[in-house]
Scaffold this motif. Structure first.
Motif, short mmCIF file in Angstrom:
data_model
loop_
_atom_site.label_atom_id
_atom_site.label_comp_id
_atom_site.label_asym_id
_atom_site.label_seq_id
_atom_site.Cartn_x
_atom_site.Cartn_y
_atom_site.Cartn_z
N GLY A 146 46.24 33.31 35.62
CA GLY A 146 46.95 34.48 35.43
C GLY A 146 48.39 34.29 35.19
O GLY A 146 49.13 34.83 34.39
N ASN A 147 49.01 33.25 35.96
CA ASN A 147 50.38 32.91 35.97
C ASN A 147 50.74 32.35 34.65
O ASN A 147 51.81 32.55 34.11
N LEU A 148 50.02 31.28 34.03
CA LEU A 148 50.08 30.70 32.74
C LEU A 148 49.76 31.74 31.70
O LEU A 148 50.69 31.43 30.74
N VAL A 149 49.23 32.64 31.55
CA VAL A 149 49.06 33.62 30.67
C VAL A 149 50.25 34.47 30.58
O VAL A 149 50.76 34.81 29.75
N ASP A 150 50.74 34.70 31.87
CA ASP A 150 51.77 35.78 31.95
C ASP A 150 53.21 35.15 31.42
O ASP A 150 53.88 35.73 30.76
N TRP B 34 47.12 45.40 33.87
CA TRP B 34 46.54 44.71 32.87
C TRP B 34 46.00 43.34 32.72
O TRP B 34 45.05 43.04 32.42
N HIS B 35 46.60 42.60 33.77
CA HIS B 35 46.16 41.14 34.04
C HIS B 35 44.79 41.09 34.68
O HIS B 35 44.01 40.74 34.34
N TYR B 36 44.85 42.17 35.43
CA TYR B 36 43.31 42.46 36.41
C TYR B 36 42.38 42.63 35.50
O TYR B 36 41.28 42.16 35.47
N ARG B 37 42.63 43.64 34.68
CA ARG B 37 41.41 44.00 33.92
C ARG B 37 41.10 42.76 33.07
O ARG B 37 39.81 42.68 32.69
N ARG B 38 42.33 42.26 32.44
CA ARG B 38 42.16 41.09 31.47
C ARG B 38 41.11 40.11 32.20
O ARG B 38 40.36 39.30 31.71
N SER B 39 41.57 39.75 33.34
CA SER B 39 40.79 38.75 34.10
C SER B 39 39.42 38.91 34.35
O SER B 39 38.59 38.17 34.58
N LEU B 40 39.01 40.22 34.44
CA LEU B 40 37.54 40.52 34.62
C LEU B 40 36.53 40.17 33.35
O LEU B 40 35.37 40.23 33.41
#
Length: 518
Positions: A95-99, A498-504
């Motif tokens: 998540g950190n890297l994508v952000d 957004w990140h949480y939904r993306r990570s699922l």
């Protein structure tokens, strides 16, 4: 006579040559050339993982003509990823890297072979002509990677952001002599307990209480039931154990989300499944040796290895630390006989134990390519990443003692312990079965992978330790929920959602996140 025999032998050789079957072995394509390219490889987190990579870079250098430089010191933060071309990192950093837009998405055609044509679509080959060469994607053997890693851990939404190097999972480890000794079997039968690996956490709790204070080894002194990480632990085993038990109680089969409400980003860590799990794990203080409330991972392993406890919960990849002279059995973690349905705020009883697998560290260790490289450098970096995650090299990496990882390819899981000599007492068949059933379960929950995942997990550790020190589990978890809400707000609630939904990997999101701070 000699000349006639020689003539006959030559005739036979010519006949054999004329009647031999056409060579249908696929030709081996020449590796791509990256002469003049120099790639720097670094690790975000523990650089010990690079020791194995350094040992196996020579083949890539020899066949591609490029150079590989291993950065020895760890990359301290995502902000400094620009110093490398190929990055090795734990999944919870994704998540950190994508952000930070630090990674290049890996095109599927780089690892997934194109659909094979049917026989009637194939062009006819001249007899004796070798079969077409395998493409790099075909030689990568993508389908050999277990689904949890090819469909979940390496992806973020629709994008594949990395390739898997190795995994991590918790298992139950037990002393076979304690489970098989006739006196123990008879005493357990009288108590209504079956001495076999438990299917539910409740059964595990009863086993731990049964062995506590019992001379289960026949050595003339009382021993103990269970070694588990209860104190602060740099490996995060205690937190993973709490979350694994919470998942069996709180990951309903009809829901993808576990940590938060995926529509409102409201934390679920103060809900009944987490509270019940925390209370049960805290109660294990009464099932271990004196001082077990101070156990980190190393202390728990030592207690098991020294024969002080009948059972241990540990990372499967640390099997080399369990042998102490007695046969060791291995089983996947148990499930729960009931599960919480969050929308109805109600407990349900499934037909069989609810047993989703929880994978620590965001699933394990990945390799990715830094974003922003030139075309030529990017192609070289993608080739090196694919090489490191290939069947041959990943098989060598899993045998390295410097950094323990689980295999994530089904063919390698079936091979058993990566280094049997280092784990002489561990049952290799049971180890393979436990790892396989964990990594290939129907439902797998990779550890949290959103931005600042490490901070959220540090909050979990604080709540767990507060309960261990005597705070009511419900109060500790309500404080945890408050900290999570504040952390999310500081980072931007809508961006974190957004990140949480993306990570699922299963819920729709916009192609780009909301602006920072929103």
């Amino acid at each position: 006579m000699l000349s006639s025999r020689l003539a006959w032998s030559l005739a036979l050789a010519m006949m054999a040559a004329g009647c031999s079957e056409p060579d249908t072995t696929p030709a081996v394509p020449p590796p791509p050339s990256f002469k003049g390219s120099t790639l720097t490889v670094g690790a975000l987190g523990d650089p010990a993982i690079l020791a194995g990579l350094a040992a196996h870079r020579g083949e890539w250098v020899a066949t591609r003509g490029g150079e590989v430089v291993i950065r020895q010191e760890p990359i301290p933060s995502v902000d400094q990823v620009s110093s490398v071309d190929v990055l090795v990192f734990p999944g919870q950093e994704l998540g950190n890297l994508v952000d930070a837009q630090a990674l290049e998405a890996i095109p599927n055609e780089q690892v997934i072979p194109a659909r094979k044509k049917r026989a009637d679509e194939e062009p006819s080959r001249i007899e004796g002509e070798p079969a077409p060469a395998e493409s790099p994607a075909e030689s990568f053997k993508f389908t050999d990677i277990v689904p949890a890693y090819r469909d979940r851990v390496t992806r973020y939404g629709e994008d594949r952001m990395a390739l898997p190097l190795g995994g991590s999972a918790l298992v139950l480890v037990y002393r076979k002599d304690a489970f098989a000794r006739p006196e123990n079997v008879e005493a357990a039968r009288a108590a209504g307990i079956t001495l076999e690996p438990p299917e539910t956490w409740t059964q595990l709790d009863r086993l731990a209480a049964f062995f506590q204070g019992r001379d289960w080894a026949g050595h003339g002194h009382a021993a103990h039931g269970l070694a588990a990480v209860l104190a602060a632990d740099p490996e995060g085993v205690g937190d993973a154990l709490f979350l694994a038990r919470s998942a069996s109680l709180g990951q309903h089969r009809n829901h993808f989300s576990f940590w938060f409400d995926s529509d409102a980003m409201k934390p679920r860590v103060d809900s009944p499944p987490f509270e019940e799990a925390l209370a049960a794990i805290t109660a294990w203080k009464s099932c271990g040796p004196p001082g077990c409330e101070k156990f980190d991972a190393a202390s728990a392993r030592a207690a098991f290895r020294d024969g002080k406890v009948a059972m241990l919960i540990d990372r499967a990849e640390r099997a080399a630390t369990w042998s102490g002279g007695s046969p060791v059995g291995v089983s996947r973690l148990p499930g729960s006989e009931r599960v919480f349905e969050p929308l109805r705020n109600k407990w349900e009883t499934p037909e069989s134990p609810n047993a989703p697998s929880y994978l620590p560290a965001g699933g394990g260790w990945l390799v990715g390519v830094r974003r922003g490289l030139s075309d030529a450098q990017r192609e070289a970096a993608l080739d090196l990443a694919r090489y490191l995650a290939s069947p041959e090299i990943s098989n060598r990496l899993r045998s390295e003692q410097t950094f323990a990882m689980l295999p994530v390819r089904s063919s390698q899981i079936g091979q058993g312990l990566p280094d049997p000599a280092s784990s002489p007492d561990v049952d290799p068949r049971q180890w393979s079965d436990a790892v396989g059933r964990t990594l290939m379960a129907d439902r797998v929950i990779p550890g949290l992978r959103i931005p600042e995942a490490a901070g959220y997990l540090n909050d979990v550790a604080e709540a767990r330790l507060a309960a261990l020190a005597g705070k009511a589990p419900g109060d500790a978890l309500r404080e945890l929920s408050t900290r999570w809400t504040a952390r999310t707000k500081a980072l931007g609630k809508h961006r974190q959602l957004w990140h949480y939904r993306r990570s699922l990997n299963t819920l729709s999101t916009a192609s780009t996140p909301p602006a920072r701070g929103q």
